[in-house]
Design an enzyme around this catalytic site. Structure first.
Site, PDB file in Angstrom:
ATOM      1  N   PHE A   1       2.932  13.755  13.096  1.00 23.06           N
ATOM      2  CA  PHE A   1       2.118  14.828  12.530  1.00 23.06           C
ATOM      3  C   PHE A   1       0.826  14.235  11.981  1.00 23.06           C
ATOM      4  CE2 PHE A   1       5.997  17.013  13.056  1.00 23.06           C
ATOM      5  CZ  PHE A   1       5.725  18.382  13.036  1.00 23.06           C
ATOM      6  N   CYS A   2      -0.290  14.726  12.497  1.00 23.64           N
ATOM      7  CA  CYS A   2      -1.582  14.088  12.266  1.00 23.64           C
ATOM      8  C   CYS A   2      -1.923  13.937  10.791  1.00 23.64           C
ATOM      9  CB  CYS A   2      -2.662  14.905  12.986  1.00 23.64           C
ATOM     10  SG  CYS A   2      -4.338  14.256  12.814  1.00 23.64           S
ATOM     11  N   PHE A   3      -1.719  14.995   9.995  1.00 30.02           N
ATOM     12  CA  PHE A   3      -2.268  14.966   8.635  1.00 30.02           C
ATOM     13  C   PHE A   3      -1.344  14.355   7.590  1.00 30.02           C
ATOM     14  CE2 PHE A   3      -5.726  17.132  10.468  1.00 30.02           C
ATOM     15  CZ  PHE A   3      -6.789  16.900   9.617  1.00 30.02           C
TER      16      PHE A   3
ATOM     17  N   LYS B   1      -5.448  12.524   3.456  1.00 27.64           N
ATOM     18  CA  LYS B   1      -6.223  12.588   4.694  1.00 27.64           C
ATOM     19  C   LYS B   1      -6.907  13.942   4.775  1.00 27.64           C
ATOM     20  CE  LYS B   1      -5.737  12.375   9.737  1.00 27.64           C
ATOM     21  NZ  LYS B   1      -4.885  11.925  10.858  1.00 27.64           N
TER      22      LYS B   1
END
Length: 233
Positions: A139-141, A155
Site C-alpha cells: 500500500f503506497c501511503f 508520507k
C-alpha cells in the site's frame, strides 16, 4: 538543492473535472499519445476508488482492499486509495529532452519541486524521503520509497511512472494535507516558464480516451490480467 528552476519551456495545465477511475486512467494515456508539449493534469474521482500498480496482483491484494471500484494503472507503484487525496499527472512527450531524464532522477526532481511548492503553501517541513525512511509494503501511503515526499513521519506524496517511446507518464497522489485551489497553478509556474491553462482536453485526446476506457481500463481482463482489446502494434 533547490528545485526552483523551471523544468520546461511551456506546459499545459489541464484542470480536468471528475471522472470514474477507468476514464481518469484513459485521459492520462491519451495525453501521452497526443501531446507535443508537457502536461500537468489535475483531476478528481466520481467516488472512492482504488488504483493498483501495473505489476500488482489483484488476487493477492483483494482481501485487504476496501469495497470500492478498482482500476489498474499503466504506471508502476503500489496500491493507492483515492478518497480525499489530490491527484495529478505529469506527462512529458518524447520530443521534450526532459523525457530522457532517468527514472530515479525524474522522480526526485518532480517530487523535489512538489515538496518545495507544498512548503511554500502552508505545509512547511516537506522533504524527500531518504533510504532510512523507506518501508516495504504493497500500500503506497504506508510505504515511503526513496524520493517520495514526507512531512515528519507522514508520507504526503507518492507516484508511479511509465516511460517508453511515447515519453514519460508520472501519476501522483497528494494526501494528508489540505490544498487551496490555486496551489496547482502556482506549482505549474514553478515547473514551466510559460503555462497554458485549459479545462477541456483537445478533441483527439478525448476521442482516444473514450476508446482507451472502453477497450482497456474498464475491462475486467485489464484489471485481472493486464489484457485489453486494443490492436497489437
Amino acid at each position: 538543492m533547490s528545485f526552483g528552476e523551471p523544468f520546461f519551456d511551456r506546459l499545459i495545465l489541464h484542470l480536468d473535472g471528475t471522472h470514474a477511475g477507468p476514464m481518469n486512467m484513459a485521459v492520462d494515456q491519451a495525453w501521452l499519445e497526443h501531446s507535443t508539449i508537457p502536461v500537468l493534469r489535475i483531476y478528481t474521482w466520481d467516488q472512492p476508488t482504488v488504483t493498483l500498480g501495473y505489476a500488482q496482483s489483484l488476487p493477492k491484494l483483494q482481501d485487504a482492499l476496501p469495497g470500492w471500484p478498482v482500476v489498474r494503472r499503466w504506471t508502476g507503484g503500489g496500491v493507492v486509495l483515492h478518497q480525499e487525496d489530490y491527484t495529478y499527472s505529469v506527462i512529458v512527450p518524447p520530443a521534450d529532452p526532459w523525457s530522457e531524464t532517468t527514472a530515479l532522477e525524474s522522480y526526485r526532481r518532480i517530487h523535489g519541486s512538489l515538496a518545495e511548492a507544498l512548503s511554500h503553501n502552508g505545509h512547511p517541513g516537506c522533504r524527500l524521503a531518504l533510504q532510512e525512511d523507506v518501508i516495504e509494503a504493497p500500500f503506497c501511503f504506508v510505504a515511503p520509497a526513496v524520493h517520495d515526499v514526507i512531512r515528519g513521519p507522514v508520507k504526503v506524496a507518492g507516484a508511479g511512472q511509465r516511460r517508453g517511446k511515447l515519453g514519460l507518464l508520472h501519476q501522483g497522489s497528494v494526501q494528508q494535507v489540505i490544498l487551496k485551489p490555486e496551489f496547482w497553478t502556482q506549482w505549474a509556474t514553478r515547473l514551466a516558464k510559460e503555462v497554458l491553462t485549459v479545462d477541456t482536453a483537445p478533441e483527439p485526446v478525448l476521442a482516444r480516451a473514450t476508446e482507451l476506457e472502453q477497450k482497456r481500463y474498464a475491462l475486467t481482463e485489464w484489471l485481472a490480467e493486464r489484457d485489453d482489446h486494443l490492436p497489437r502494434v
